[in-house]
Design an enzyme around this catalytic site. Sequence first.
Site, PDB file in Angstrom:
ATOM      1  N   HIS A   1      46.366  32.272  32.497  1.00 52.75           N
ATOM      2  CA  HIS A   1      47.327  32.085  33.587  1.00 52.75           C
ATOM      3  C   HIS A   1      47.471  30.619  33.932  1.00 52.75           C
ATOM      4  CE1 HIS A   1      43.611  31.707  35.894  1.00 52.75           C
ATOM      5  NE2 HIS A   1      44.309  31.230  36.904  1.00 52.75           N
TER       6      HIS A   1
ATOM      7  N   CYS B   1      39.351  42.430  36.500  1.00 51.00           N
ATOM      8  CA  CYS B   1      40.222  41.253  36.508  1.00 51.00           C
ATOM      9  C   CYS B   1      41.471  41.538  37.348  1.00 51.00           C
ATOM     10  CB  CYS B   1      40.616  40.889  35.081  1.00 51.00           C
ATOM     11  SG  CYS B   1      41.816  39.567  35.026  1.00 51.00           S
TER      12      CYS B   1
END
Length: 364
Positions: free
Chosen positions: A193, A77
Amino acid sequence: MTYGDQRVRKAEIRLADGRELMYFGAIPEHPADYPDRRQLTPVQVQSQARWDPLLGEWVIIASHRQDRTFQPAADQCPLDPSTPENLTEIPAPDYEVVVFENRFPTLGAQPAACDGDPGSLLVARPAIGRCEVVCFSPRHDASFADLSPAHAGIVMAAWVDRTIELARLDGVEQVYCFENRGGEIGVTLSHPHGQIYAYPYVTPRTDRMLQACAGYRRSTERNLFDDVLAAEHADGSRIVLGGSYWTAFVPYAAHWPYEVHVYPRERVPDLVALGDPAKAEFCELYLDLLRRFDRLFGKPAPYISAWHQAPVRYRDDFALHLELFTIRRAPDKLKYLAGSESGMGAFANDVRPEAAAKRLRELG
Ligand SMILES: [Zn+2]
């Protein structure tokens, strides 16, 4: 920056390709001790905005984004803190909240060549502006709803900071903070996010709201946002949550199955104008709301959360508010923008707004 009594720290570094990254909250004592060790080629942005003369709106053409990172494995990630095995977008070994310039932006700083024909109907201009990524948490499997109110306050401080700073950039007309959550929405990275877009023009929906507001002002000498909120309070049947500073309600003409608008009780143009008590209350109320959304169908709700702020140059009548909606209408059914919505812009909503509000109230 402050969150309640707590000062939020901020530190900036440059990534290997020159992009800016900002740590907010608990940050490394010496951020420069954690340089970006990756080899990155410079960012190539070739966005342009083309004018649609029939609809009277700009469309951003950003063909370079086709190559962007798409659902990488969890151990790769790019939004996790860096480890020796995985050098990510965030060089530090830990962080609370981080904002950085998107490597695959829709809008870019460098003007691109435009192939429009001045004087004709084929009008184009460079899509200058900026796209930033906001990492809400270092924890890959968390979601915004998992944050503590204090941590959400750090995100809020980051939104405020970016609203101020991005509005100062040459040519920026509007700053938009938002979150797309869930693969169903088309999110390419599952790490919690959000994003911030700084547009070189007033966006079509904001423009329509400004025009509605101006028309209402001309005919009534009153503010449309104030009166919509007052009408919802007077009716009461669609109010979901309320506090001393905020009201959350399902709008009378909701477009989406579960859609909530969150307004400060006292109109302000943008996040920058909010006082500390209002910011603190928002964090509590918003977390409550997101957790209710996740309880709607017993699984994480795919949602879009959108901060509507006054454009940089049209500030008088616009009211800051948040619009949150899920595209899930039943446990295994999503609301798609199909023929009527996509073809004609004519929304049909299968859930009565009063029923949606009742349901959300009961999920507390
Ligand atoms: Zn992650």
